[in-house]
Design a protein around this motif. Structure first.
Motif, PDB file in Angstrom:
ATOM      1  N   GLU A 166       0.837  -1.200   0.000  1.00 30.20           N
ATOM      2  CA  GLU A 166       0.000   0.000   0.000  1.00 30.20           C
ATOM      3  C   GLU A 166       0.872   1.250   0.000  1.00 30.20           C
ATOM      4  O   GLU A 166       0.623   2.206  -0.756  1.00 30.20           O
ATOM      5  CB  GLU A 166      -0.915  -0.036   1.234  1.00 30.20           C
ATOM      6  N   GLU A 167       1.908   1.243   0.842  1.00 29.52           N
ATOM      7  CA  GLU A 167       2.827   2.386   0.891  1.00 29.52           C
ATOM      8  C   GLU A 167       3.553   2.557  -0.449  1.00 29.52           C
ATOM      9  O   GLU A 167       3.712   3.686  -0.937  1.00 29.52           O
ATOM     10  CB  GLU A 167       3.849   2.216   2.011  1.00 29.52           C
ATOM     11  N   ASP A 168       3.962   1.410  -1.024  1.00 22.78           N
ATOM     12  CA  ASP A 168       4.625   1.483  -2.335  1.00 22.78           C
ATOM     13  C   ASP A 168       3.686   2.049  -3.393  1.00 22.78           C
ATOM     14  O   ASP A 168       4.094   2.868  -4.232  1.00 22.78           O
ATOM     15  CB  ASP A 168       5.116   0.107  -2.777  1.00 22.78           C
ATOM     16  N   ALA A 169       2.419   1.642  -3.343  1.00 19.23           N
ATOM     17  CA  ALA A 169       1.444   2.135  -4.318  1.00 19.23           C
ATOM     18  C   ALA A 169       1.208   3.627  -4.114  1.00 19.23           C
ATOM     19  O   ALA A 169       1.148   4.401  -5.094  1.00 19.23           O
ATOM     20  CB  ALA A 169       0.128   1.363  -4.184  1.00 19.23           C
ATOM     21  N   ILE A 170       1.094   4.040  -2.837  1.00 20.98           N
ATOM     22  CA  ILE A 170       0.874   5.472  -2.560  1.00 20.98           C
ATOM     23  C   ILE A 170       2.083   6.272  -3.030  1.00 20.98           C
ATOM     24  O   ILE A 170       1.946   7.321  -3.685  1.00 20.98           O
ATOM     25  CB  ILE A 170       0.608   5.694  -1.056  1.00 20.98           C
ATOM     26  N   ARG A 171       3.265   5.777  -2.732  1.00 23.11           N
ATOM     27  CA  ARG A 171       4.492   6.463  -3.152  1.00 23.11           C
ATOM     28  C   ARG A 171       4.578   6.530  -4.676  1.00 23.11           C
ATOM     29  O   ARG A 171       4.924   7.567  -5.251  1.00 23.11           O
ATOM     30  CB  ARG A 171       5.713   5.730  -2.584  1.00 23.11           C
ATOM     31  N   SER A 172       4.218   5.425  -5.341  1.00 24.51           N
ATOM     32  CA  SER A 172       4.261   5.378  -6.794  1.00 24.51           C
ATOM     33  C   SER A 172       3.269   6.375  -7.393  1.00 24.51           C
ATOM     34  O   SER A 172       3.591   7.109  -8.342  1.00 24.51           O
ATOM     35  CB  SER A 172       3.959   3.965  -7.272  1.00 24.51           C
ATOM     36  N   VAL A 173       2.055   6.404  -6.810  1.00 20.88           N
ATOM     37  CA  VAL A 173       1.033   7.338  -7.296  1.00 20.88           C
ATOM     38  C   VAL A 173       1.483   8.771  -7.044  1.00 20.88           C
ATOM     39  O   VAL A 173       1.342   9.657  -7.897  1.00 20.88           O
ATOM     40  CB  VAL A 173      -0.331   7.049  -6.628  1.00 20.88           C
ATOM     41  N   ARG A 174       2.040   8.997  -5.874  1.00 20.86           N
ATOM     42  CA  ARG A 174       2.519  10.342  -5.531  1.00 20.86           C
ATOM     43  C   ARG A 174       3.626  10.781  -6.497  1.00 20.86           C
ATOM     44  O   ARG A 174       3.625  11.918  -6.994  1.00 20.86           O
ATOM     45  CB  ARG A 174       3.033  10.349  -4.088  1.00 20.86           C
ATOM     46  N   ASN A 175       4.602   9.850  -6.719  1.00 25.54           N
ATOM     47  CA  ASN A 175       5.682  10.178  -7.653  1.00 25.54           C
ATOM     48  C   ASN A 175       5.143  10.448  -9.055  1.00 25.54           C
ATOM     49  O   ASN A 175       5.576  11.373  -9.749  1.00 25.54           O
ATOM     50  CB  ASN A 175       6.724   9.063  -7.705  1.00 25.54           C
ATOM     51  N   ARG A 176       4.191   9.621  -9.454  1.00 25.99           N
ATOM     52  CA  ARG A 176       3.590   9.809 -10.776  1.00 25.99           C
ATOM     53  C   ARG A 176       2.865  11.152 -10.830  1.00 25.99           C
ATOM     54  O   ARG A 176       2.952  11.877 -11.842  1.00 25.99           O
ATOM     55  CB  ARG A 176       2.634   8.645 -11.066  1.00 25.99           C
ATOM     56  N   ALA A 177       2.153  11.470  -9.751  1.00 24.02           N
ATOM     57  CA  ALA A 177       1.430  12.760  -9.710  1.00 24.02           C
ATOM     58  C   ALA A 177       2.409  13.912  -9.765  1.00 24.02           C
ATOM     59  O   ALA A 177       2.168  14.934 -10.439  1.00 24.02           O
ATOM     60  CB  ALA A 177       0.561  12.842  -8.462  1.00 24.02           C
ATOM     61  N   VAL A 178       3.520  13.771  -9.053  1.00 25.70           N
ATOM     62  CA  VAL A 178       4.541  14.822  -9.062  1.00 25.70           C
ATOM     63  C   VAL A 178       5.085  14.984 -10.477  1.00 25.70           C
ATOM     64  O   VAL A 178       5.233  16.113 -10.982  1.00 25.70           O
ATOM     65  CB  VAL A 178       5.661  14.498  -8.051  1.00 25.70           C
ATOM     66  N   ASN A 179       5.396  13.857 -11.104  1.00 25.51           N
ATOM     67  CA  ASN A 179       5.948  13.929 -12.470  1.00 25.51           C
ATOM     68  C   ASN A 179       4.941  14.552 -13.425  1.00 25.51           C
ATOM     69  O   ASN A 179       5.303  15.368 -14.296  1.00 25.51           O
ATOM     70  CB  ASN A 179       6.357  12.543 -12.960  1.00 25.51           C
ATOM     71  N   VAL A 180       3.660  14.170 -13.284  1.00 25.47           N
ATOM     72  CA  VAL A 180       2.620  14.730 -14.141  1.00 25.47           C
ATOM     73  C   VAL A 180       2.485  16.233 -13.864  1.00 25.47           C
ATOM     74  O   VAL A 180       2.366  17.066 -14.796  1.00 25.47           O
ATOM     75  CB  VAL A 180       1.281  14.000 -13.953  1.00 25.47           C
ATOM     76  N   ALA A 181       2.510  16.620 -12.578  1.00 33.09           N
ATOM     77  CA  ALA A 181       2.370  18.039 -12.222  1.00 33.09           C
ATOM     78  C   ALA A 181       3.549  18.828 -12.760  1.00 33.09           C
ATOM     79  O   ALA A 181       3.395  19.955 -13.269  1.00 33.09           O
ATOM     80  CB  ALA A 181       2.261  18.197 -10.712  1.00 33.09           C
ATOM     81  N   ILE A 182       4.729  18.231 -12.670  1.00 34.54           N
ATOM     82  CA  ILE A 182       5.928  18.913 -13.161  1.00 34.54           C
ATOM     83  C   ILE A 182       5.832  19.074 -14.668  1.00 34.54           C
ATOM     84  O   ILE A 182       6.123  20.153 -15.222  1.00 34.54           O
ATOM     85  CB  ILE A 182       7.196  18.145 -12.749  1.00 34.54           C
ATOM     86  N   ALA A 183       5.393  18.010 -15.337  1.00 32.95           N
ATOM     87  CA  ALA A 183       5.282  18.085 -16.792  1.00 32.95           C
ATOM     88  C   ALA A 183       4.232  19.119 -17.190  1.00 32.95           C
ATOM     89  O   ALA A 183       4.422  19.895 -18.146  1.00 32.95           O
ATOM     90  CB  ALA A 183       4.947  16.713 -17.359  1.00 32.95           C
ATOM     91  N   ALA A 184       3.120  19.126 -16.447  1.00 26.97           N
ATOM     92  CA  ALA A 184       2.051  20.090 -16.761  1.00 26.97           C
ATOM     93  C   ALA A 184       2.533  21.508 -16.504  1.00 26.97           C
ATOM     94  O   ALA A 184       2.273  22.435 -17.294  1.00 26.97           O
ATOM     95  CB  ALA A 184       0.809  19.788 -15.942  1.00 26.97           C
ATOM     96  N   ALA A 185       3.249  21.686 -15.378  1.00 26.74           N
ATOM     97  CA  ALA A 185       3.758  23.027 -15.059  1.00 26.74           C
ATOM     98  C   ALA A 185       4.763  23.451 -16.116  1.00 26.74           C
ATOM     99  O   ALA A 185       4.812  24.621 -16.514  1.00 26.74           O
ATOM    100  CB  ALA A 185       4.388  23.031 -13.673  1.00 26.74           C
ATOM    101  N   ARG A 186       5.571  22.525 -16.586  1.00 23.90           N
ATOM    102  CA  ARG A 186       6.563  22.832 -17.617  1.00 23.90           C
ATOM    103  C   ARG A 186       5.854  23.265 -18.900  1.00 23.90           C
ATOM    104  O   ARG A 186       6.261  24.241 -19.547  1.00 23.90           O
ATOM    105  CB  ARG A 186       7.427  21.586 -17.868  1.00 23.90           C
ATOM    106  N   ASP A 187       4.816  22.542 -19.242  1.00 23.09           N
ATOM    107  CA  ASP A 187       4.092  22.880 -20.463  1.00 23.09           C
ATOM    108  C   ASP A 187       3.422  24.258 -20.345  1.00 23.09           C
ATOM    109  O   ASP A 187       3.455  25.070 -21.268  1.00 23.09           O
ATOM    110  CB  ASP A 187       3.019  21.835 -20.788  1.00 23.09           C
ATOM    111  N   VAL A 188       2.814  24.502 -19.192  1.00 21.56           N
ATOM    112  CA  VAL A 188       2.123  25.781 -18.993  1.00 21.56           C
ATOM    113  C   VAL A 188       3.139  26.917 -18.992  1.00 21.56           C
ATOM    114  O   VAL A 188       2.944  27.971 -19.610  1.00 21.56           O
ATOM    115  CB  VAL A 188       1.307  25.766 -17.678  1.00 21.56           C
ATOM    116  N   LEU A 189       4.201  26.729 -18.270  1.00 18.98           N
ATOM    117  CA  LEU A 189       5.188  27.794 -18.154  1.00 18.98           C
ATOM    118  C   LEU A 189       5.919  27.995 -19.488  1.00 18.98           C
ATOM    119  O   LEU A 189       6.260  29.133 -19.842  1.00 18.98           O
ATOM    120  CB  LEU A 189       6.185  27.482 -17.045  1.00 18.98           C
ATOM    121  N   SER A 190       6.157  26.930 -20.178  1.00 20.92           N
ATOM    122  CA  SER A 190       6.864  27.094 -21.442  1.00 20.92           C
ATOM    123  C   SER A 190       5.992  27.829 -22.462  1.00 20.92           C
ATOM    124  O   SER A 190       6.498  28.553 -23.322  1.00 20.92           O
ATOM    125  CB  SER A 190       7.320  25.755 -21.988  1.00 20.92           C
ATOM    126  N   SER A 191       4.724  27.659 -22.378  1.00 18.23           N
ATOM    127  CA  SER A 191       3.873  28.362 -23.330  1.00 18.23           C
ATOM    128  C   SER A 191       3.690  29.831 -22.918  1.00 18.23           C
ATOM    129  O   SER A 191       3.474  30.686 -23.776  1.00 18.23           O
ATOM    130  CB  SER A 191       2.532  27.679 -23.462  1.00 18.23           C
TER     131      SER A 191
END
Length: 185
Positions: free
Chosen positions: A137-162
Motif C-alpha cells: 500500500e505504501e509502495d502504491a501510494i508512493r508510486s502514485v505520488r511520484n507519478r502525480a509529481v511527475n505529471v504536475a511537473i510536466a504540466a507546469a513545464r508545459d504551462v510555463l513554457s507556453s
C-alpha cells in the motif's frame, strides 16, 4: 439240582480225609506238613529273612519318604517360582500401563503443542501478510505520488513554457522542479 451237586462236590473236603491215624505220627500228612512248615519258619528266622524283609521294607519306606520330601521341596520351589513370575508379570503389566499412560500424556502434550505452534505460525503469517499489504500500500501510494509529481511537473513545464519566454522559462522550471521535488519527497 445239577448245580447243587456240582457245588457239593467242589466243597467236599477230600484231601482232609487222607490224614488218618494219630496226629503225632509221620504217617499223618497233617503232622508232617505242620512240622515242615515249622522247620521252614525256623530256617527263615535262622537266616534272618524277616529282618532282611523288614530292612528292605524300611529302606523302601525311607526312599519313599525321601522322594516325598524331595517332591515337597520341588513343589514349594515351583510355587515360589510361580509366585515370583506372577509378581514379575504384575510388575511388567504395571510398567506397560505406566508406559501407555505416559505415551498418551505425551501425545496429548504434543498435540497441544502442535496446535499452539500452528496458531502461532498462523498468527505470524497473518502479521507478515498484513505487513506485506501495508508495504504494498505504501509502495502504491508512493508510486502514485511520484507519478502525480511527475505529471504536475510536466504540466507546469508545459504551462510555463507556453507563457514565459525561453531564458526565464527554464530558470523558473528548474526552480519549481526543485521546490516540488523537495516538498513531496
Amino acid at each position: 439240582m445239577r448245580k447243587l451237586t456240582i457245588l457239593a462236590a467242589a466243597l467236599a473236603p477230600a484231601p482232609a480225609l487222607a490224614a488218618s491215624g494219630p496226629f503225632f505220627s509221620l504217617a499223618n500228612t497233617d503232622f508232617v506238613v505242620t512240622c515242615g512248615f515249622i522247620v521252614f519258619l525256623g530256617i527263615l528266622v535262622y537266616f534272618k529273612v524277616p529282618q532282611m524283609l523288614l530292612g528292605m521294607l524300611d529302606k523302601r519306606a525311607e526312599g519313599i519318604k525321601s522322594d516325598l520330601a524331595e517332591a515337597r521341596e520341588l513343589r514349594e520351589e515351583a510355587q515360589s517360582l510361580l509366585a515370583s513370575y506372577e509378581r514379575k508379570q504384575k510388575d511388567v503389566q504395571n510398567q506397560a500401563d505406566r508406559i501407555v499412560a505416559a505415551a498418551r500424556e505425551d501425545a496429548k502434550a504434543s498435540a497441544e503443542k502442535a496446535k499452539a505452534d500452528l496458531e502461532a505460525s498462523l498468527e505470524r503469517r497473518l502479521e507478515a501478510a498484513k505487513d506485506q499489504i501495508a508495504s504494498a500500500e505504501e509502495d502504491a501510494i508512493r508510486s502514485v505520488r511520484n507519478r502525480a509529481v511527475n505529471v504536475a511537473i510536466a504540466a507546469a513545464r508545459d504551462v510555463l513554457s507556453s507563457k514565459i519566454d525561453g531564458g526565464k522559462q527554464s530558470a523558473l522550471i528548474d526552480d519549481s522542479i526543485k521546490t516540488v521535488d523537495a516538498k513531496l519527497h
